[in-house]
Structure formats: structure tokens, C-alpha cells
Design a protein around this motif. Sequence first.
Motif, PDB file in Angstrom:
ATOM      1  N   THR A  36       5.194  -7.342  70.821  1.00  0.00           N
ATOM      2  CA  THR A  36       3.731  -7.419  70.913  1.00  0.00           C
ATOM      3  C   THR A  36       3.113  -6.040  70.683  1.00  0.00           C
ATOM      4  O   THR A  36       3.502  -5.062  71.312  1.00  0.00           O
ATOM      5  CB  THR A  36       3.314  -7.921  72.302  1.00  0.00           C
ATOM      6  OG1 THR A  36       4.011  -9.127  72.595  1.00  0.00           O
ATOM      7  CG2 THR A  36       1.816  -8.181  72.345  1.00  0.00           C
ATOM      8  N   GLY A  37       2.170  -5.985  69.766  1.00  0.00           N
ATOM      9  CA  GLY A  37       1.468  -4.737  69.517  1.00  0.00           C
ATOM     10  C   GLY A  37       2.227  -3.729  68.683  1.00  0.00           C
ATOM     11  O   GLY A  37       1.790  -2.587  68.551  1.00  0.00           O
ATOM     12  N   ASP A  61       3.940  -9.200  60.101  1.00  0.00           N
ATOM     13  CA  ASP A  61       2.986  -9.027  61.191  1.00  0.00           C
ATOM     14  C   ASP A  61       2.444 -10.401  61.587  1.00  0.00           C
ATOM     15  O   ASP A  61       2.102 -11.219  60.725  1.00  0.00           O
ATOM     16  CB  ASP A  61       1.819  -8.133  60.769  1.00  0.00           C
ATOM     17  CG  ASP A  61       2.195  -6.656  60.750  1.00  0.00           C
ATOM     18  OD1 ASP A  61       2.925  -6.228  61.661  1.00  0.00           O
ATOM     19  OD2 ASP A  61       1.752  -5.942  59.823  1.00  0.00           O
ATOM     20  N   PHE A  65      -3.134  -9.462  63.347  1.00  0.00           N
ATOM     21  CA  PHE A  65      -2.594  -8.196  63.842  1.00  0.00           C
ATOM     22  C   PHE A  65      -1.990  -7.415  62.681  1.00  0.00           C
ATOM     23  O   PHE A  65      -1.458  -7.998  61.740  1.00  0.00           O
ATOM     24  CB  PHE A  65      -1.523  -8.437  64.921  1.00  0.00           C
ATOM     25  CG  PHE A  65      -0.868  -7.165  65.396  1.00  0.00           C
ATOM     26  CD1 PHE A  65      -1.560  -6.302  66.225  1.00  0.00           C
ATOM     27  CD2 PHE A  65       0.400  -6.807  64.967  1.00  0.00           C
ATOM     28  CE1 PHE A  65      -0.986  -5.109  66.641  1.00  0.00           C
ATOM     29  CE2 PHE A  65       0.987  -5.622  65.373  1.00  0.00           C
ATOM     30  CZ  PHE A  65       0.295  -4.767  66.217  1.00  0.00           C
ATOM     31  N   GLN A  69      -4.146  -8.797  59.784  1.00  0.00           N
ATOM     32  CA  GLN A  69      -5.513  -8.963  60.272  1.00  0.00           C
ATOM     33  C   GLN A  69      -6.471  -8.993  59.088  1.00  0.00           C
ATOM     34  O   GLN A  69      -6.469  -8.100  58.246  1.00  0.00           O
ATOM     35  CB  GLN A  69      -5.899  -7.824  61.224  1.00  0.00           C
ATOM     36  CG  GLN A  69      -7.298  -7.992  61.807  1.00  0.00           C
ATOM     37  CD  GLN A  69      -7.700  -6.853  62.732  1.00  0.00           C
ATOM     38  OE1 GLN A  69      -6.850  -6.093  63.190  1.00  0.00           O
ATOM     39  NE2 GLN A  69      -8.990  -6.715  62.990  1.00  0.00           N
ATOM     40  N   LEU A  73     -11.392  -9.264  65.193  1.00  0.00           N
ATOM     41  CA  LEU A  73     -10.546  -9.741  66.289  1.00  0.00           C
ATOM     42  C   LEU A  73     -11.339 -10.611  67.254  1.00  0.00           C
ATOM     43  O   LEU A  73     -10.758 -11.477  67.926  1.00  0.00           O
ATOM     44  CB  LEU A  73      -9.925  -8.558  67.041  1.00  0.00           C
ATOM     45  CG  LEU A  73      -8.705  -7.890  66.401  1.00  0.00           C
ATOM     46  CD1 LEU A  73      -8.197  -6.761  67.300  1.00  0.00           C
ATOM     47  CD2 LEU A  73      -7.600  -8.901  66.162  1.00  0.00           C
ATOM     48  N   TRP A  83       1.719 -17.114  68.001  1.00  0.00           N
ATOM     49  CA  TRP A  83       2.621 -16.145  67.376  1.00  0.00           C
ATOM     50  C   TRP A  83       4.072 -16.609  67.498  1.00  0.00           C
ATOM     51  O   TRP A  83       4.836 -16.541  66.530  1.00  0.00           O
ATOM     52  CB  TRP A  83       2.466 -14.783  68.054  1.00  0.00           C
ATOM     53  CG  TRP A  83       1.236 -14.025  67.675  1.00  0.00           C
ATOM     54  CD1 TRP A  83       0.193 -14.460  66.900  1.00  0.00           C
ATOM     55  CD2 TRP A  83       0.910 -12.679  68.056  1.00  0.00           C
ATOM     56  NE1 TRP A  83      -0.755 -13.472  66.785  1.00  0.00           N
ATOM     57  CE2 TRP A  83      -0.343 -12.375  67.479  1.00  0.00           C
ATOM     58  CE3 TRP A  83       1.561 -11.722  68.818  1.00  0.00           C
ATOM     59  CZ2 TRP A  83      -0.948 -11.122  67.649  1.00  0.00           C
ATOM     60  CZ3 TRP A  83       0.950 -10.475  68.998  1.00  0.00           C
ATOM     61  CH2 TRP A  83      -0.291 -10.186  68.418  1.00  0.00           C
ATOM     62  N   LEU A 178      -5.528  -6.138  70.274  1.00  0.00           N
ATOM     63  CA  LEU A 178      -4.939  -7.475  70.207  1.00  0.00           C
ATOM     64  C   LEU A 178      -6.012  -8.546  70.373  1.00  0.00           C
ATOM     65  O   LEU A 178      -7.018  -8.322  71.063  1.00  0.00           O
ATOM     66  CB  LEU A 178      -3.900  -7.659  71.322  1.00  0.00           C
ATOM     67  CG  LEU A 178      -2.655  -6.781  71.306  1.00  0.00           C
ATOM     68  CD1 LEU A 178      -1.844  -7.019  72.573  1.00  0.00           C
ATOM     69  CD2 LEU A 178      -1.813  -7.043  70.068  1.00  0.00           C
TER      70      LEU A 178
END
Length: 279
Positions: A36-37, A61, A65, A69, A73, A83, A178
Motif C-alpha cells: 500500500t502506498g 500500480d 494510485f 491515477q 483522488l 485493489w 491514497l
Amino acid sequence: MSNREIEIVAGGARLAAKFYPPSGPARAHLLLHGATGVPQFYYRNFAHWAASHGIGVLTYDYRDFGASQQGSLRQSRATMATWGIEDQAAAEATLCELAPEGPLWLLGHSIGGLMFPFRRHDSRVERIITIGSGFANFRDHPWSYLPIVLAFWFGVGPIATALAGYLPGRRILLGADLPAGVYWQWRRWCTKRDFFRSDTGKSLPEPDFSAPDVDVRIFTMKDDVVVPPVCVWRFADAFPAGSVKRTMLIPGDFGLKSLRHIQVLSKHSAAAWPAILGL
């Protein structure tokens, strides 16, 4: 051979991906489900290294994100379940198309490794590797890391997300930006003892923790404070005894001072990579 950009279609989303073809005869092809991230760009050194050892690698990705992206967001409807179920399944289907023959491996980093019990996999998948994947709970972190965790889950994290309509991680110096749905579901899992159990049968299907019929290798790092070893072993304990292989990576065994949670797949930790892939 150089890597090439790929587009993965996951429902109504289009995911940015890169494929690193193997040098010489392929030992296997590997899909890397990221943490995550952590953008796929972070894994480029690992992917190049694996490809040089005959293992093709696909990185990508998750929707909304990194390079995937496309819009604001604030408009994203993505969740952790989106995800882990839709995006990961679409990525695995894409790897099957890119590598129509030979063995397939799946490597999940952190949350990326927790989702495979929720899906059926192609019959060619012979190995699943998880690194730093565990049922983390805020009570499990060492005191040195606890202030950051408490701020992220109970302080500035939820306040900033509620105000901004997404997690402004960079602005509050607590990681990446996020989608709000990803943050809130992630928060729920990491602040409850039953982790994602409350979402099964809702946003998540029932997981299958019966003895897996593939080679499952679960790794933790001794110096991981983000998902400490106790959390990783809690995940491993969900499987029947002896059905998965557990390994603790100790920095000194590889001549390193640290491995940590994210750093383990950075160039700094390359000495540990042969152990992770079993080369």
C-alpha cells in the motif's frame, strides 16, 4: 531486453504496468503485487535483477494510485478490497497472456500478499511468496514506532482524510496520497483484532485458508516495525500447520545492517533477494 509499458484492464479501470522480460531461457514469470502506498517504480531494481536471472517480472500500480491515477483522488471509489480482488486478479490474467507457457510465481509485498486466499489462481501458478504480509494491529508495534501509528490511525490521519476527501499522506508527512476508501478500509483492518473478518461476505469473499496446493513461502524481517514478525506469523497461522514455509530474514545474515518493511525490496537489500526467490 528492456522493459516495456503494459496496460491492464481491471473492470472499468486501466492500470499502468511494466513488463521486464527474462534474459535468456525463462525459469518462471513473476507478478509483483505491491505494498500500500508504494508505486511500482520503487520495485524497478528488483525487477531488473530478477529478469537478469531468467525470471520475467510484471509490476503495476493499483487503480487511482501512482501511474494508474487518472483523475482526482476525491472522486475515487477504490477500496482495499478493490485493489486486492479486482486489480490483482486482472494483473494475474495479464501475466498469463504475456507468458502463455511455463511456471508462474506471485510475489506479494505487505498488503499485496494477504489477498491470494480470496482468489483462485491459474493452474500454472507454482509458487506464492509473501514479504512482510501480516494481520497487523496497532497494538503490535514497538514503542519506538507507536507514535507514528497512533497519529496515522487515530490522529491527523483520519482528520485529514475526512477534511480532504482522500488521505493527503504527503502533505501530512505520513506516506503517499491514497483514495479515502482505501484508507478507511485499511484503518478498519489494522485497528480490529479480527483484521478483515468483518468485511468477509461483504466487500470480500470468504478466504480459502485450506492447505494450498502450491509452494507458499511467507517471509518476515526481524527488524520490521511496520508489520512486525508476530503479525506475519498470525497470518501464517491461518493455514494448516506445515502447509506453508516460514522464514525470518535477519539483516546480519546478508551482511546488512537493516532490511525493514519497505526497504527489503530496494536496491539496498539486494543481497537478500536470492533467498527470497529461492535462487
